[in-house]
Enzyme design. Structure first.
Site, PDB file in Angstrom:
ATOM      1  N   TYR A 135       1.395  12.025  -3.442  1.00  0.00           N
ATOM      2  CA  TYR A 135       0.635  10.593  -3.204  1.00  0.00           C
ATOM      3  C   TYR A 135       1.180   9.318  -3.783  1.00  0.00           C
ATOM      4  O   TYR A 135       1.949   8.377  -3.794  1.00  0.00           O
ATOM      5  CB  TYR A 135      -0.302  11.073  -2.846  1.00  0.00           C
ATOM      6  CG  TYR A 135      -0.925   9.496  -1.622  1.00  0.00           C
ATOM      7  CD1 TYR A 135      -0.524   8.986  -0.562  1.00  0.00           C
ATOM      8  CD2 TYR A 135      -1.312   8.371  -2.334  1.00  0.00           C
ATOM      9  CE1 TYR A 135      -1.124   7.771   0.031  1.00  0.00           C
ATOM     10  CE2 TYR A 135      -2.178   7.516  -1.855  1.00  0.00           C
ATOM     11  CZ  TYR A 135      -2.097   7.155  -0.636  1.00  0.00           C
ATOM     12  OH  TYR A 135      -2.526   5.908   0.184  1.00  0.00           O
ATOM     13  N   LYS A 139       3.596   6.453  -3.989  1.00  0.00           N
ATOM     14  CA  LYS A 139       3.125   4.722  -4.167  1.00  0.00           C
ATOM     15  C   LYS A 139       3.898   3.701  -5.344  1.00  0.00           C
ATOM     16  O   LYS A 139       4.625   2.910  -5.048  1.00  0.00           O
ATOM     17  CB  LYS A 139       1.963   4.964  -4.004  1.00  0.00           C
ATOM     18  CG  LYS A 139       1.197   5.319  -2.433  1.00  0.00           C
ATOM     19  CD  LYS A 139       1.741   4.435  -1.322  1.00  0.00           C
ATOM     20  CE  LYS A 139       0.764   4.694   0.106  1.00  0.00           C
ATOM     21  NZ  LYS A 139       1.888   3.838   1.249  1.00  0.00           N
TER      22      LYS A 139
END
Length: 238
Positions: A135, A139
């Site tokens: 994750y 990002k």
């Protein structure tokens, strides 16, 4: 205009904000047929049911506004234990799909001399976190893509920006809280309370607060904002 992840808590708020502002809104979704039908019936929005984890195509591909809201977090493992399939899926949905969609819409935007791309990042676009390697990496990559697109399209009438919310009171955060509560042997409410306590406001962001910022960045008043990373985090990262 197109919103991805349109039946998630944040995506639905974005669809609502744009529809109320008079935009004919298209949205992508994958699972929530009930929410998709509600958006169509109440707002006149048009939904596309598409699984972004594999190859895909859009029935309509020429948009003047693209909001990349779709995002997943399907791993709570430490980095050495992350399954490569989970890594690949998260990188694809969280950054490769925004890249592919940007490729799709940019020619039309540049031809018309106007367009807006807004990517939904995270406070983890700027920092690391344990048990979140895919994750966090996705990002960070989305933030780099945003800045690159902004430089390439500068002075064309097309802008690309990102929004960095802290934890949003949403379906996703509740799913994550459930997983973490099971890992820790605590309750879901204990995990949600921890999220709230990490923020100077003592609460999570609302989807409407993030959506209103998206709406502003997609409007004519934001024409000189380009390559920006706008925090909607209550001052959590300062």
């Amino acid at each position: 205009m197109l919103v991805t992840g349109g039946t998630g808590t944040l995506g639905e708020a974005v669809v609502l904000a744009f529809a109320k502002a008079g935009h004919h809104t298209f949205f992508q979704y994958f699972r929530n047929d009930t929410a998709a039908a509600r958006l169509t019936e109440t707002l006149g929005a048009t939904g596309f049911k598409i699984d972004f984890s594999g190859d895909f195509s859009l029935p309509v591909s020429d948009f003047d506004i693209l909001i990349n809201c779709a995002g997943i977090n399907v791993s709570e493992d430490e980095t050495h234990a992350v399954d490569i399939a989970a890594w690949d899926r998260m990188l694809r949905v969280n950054v490769t799909v925004p890249f592919l969609l940007s490729q799709l819409v940019l020619p039309g935007m540049l031809r018309r001399g106007w367009g807006r791309i807004v990517n939904i990042g995270s406070i983890y676009s700027l920092r690391g976190a344990t048990r979140r390697a895919p994750y966090v990496a996705s990002k960070h990559a989305l933030s780099g893509l945003t800045k690159t697109l902004a430089l390439e399209s500068a002075n064309t009438g097309v802008t690309c920006n990102e929004i960095r919310p802290s934890a949003v009171d949403s379906q996703m955060i509740n799913r994550i809280a459930k997983i973490r509560s099971e890992l820790r042997g605590t309750t879901v409410e204990d995990v949600l309370a921890e999220y709230r306590s990490m923020n100077p406001f003592g609460r999570m962001a609302t989807a409407a607060e993030v959506a209103s910022t998206v709406l502003f960045l997609a409007g004519p008043e934001a024409g000189f904002i380009n390559g920006a990373s706008i925090p909607v985090d209550g001052g959590q990262i300062v």
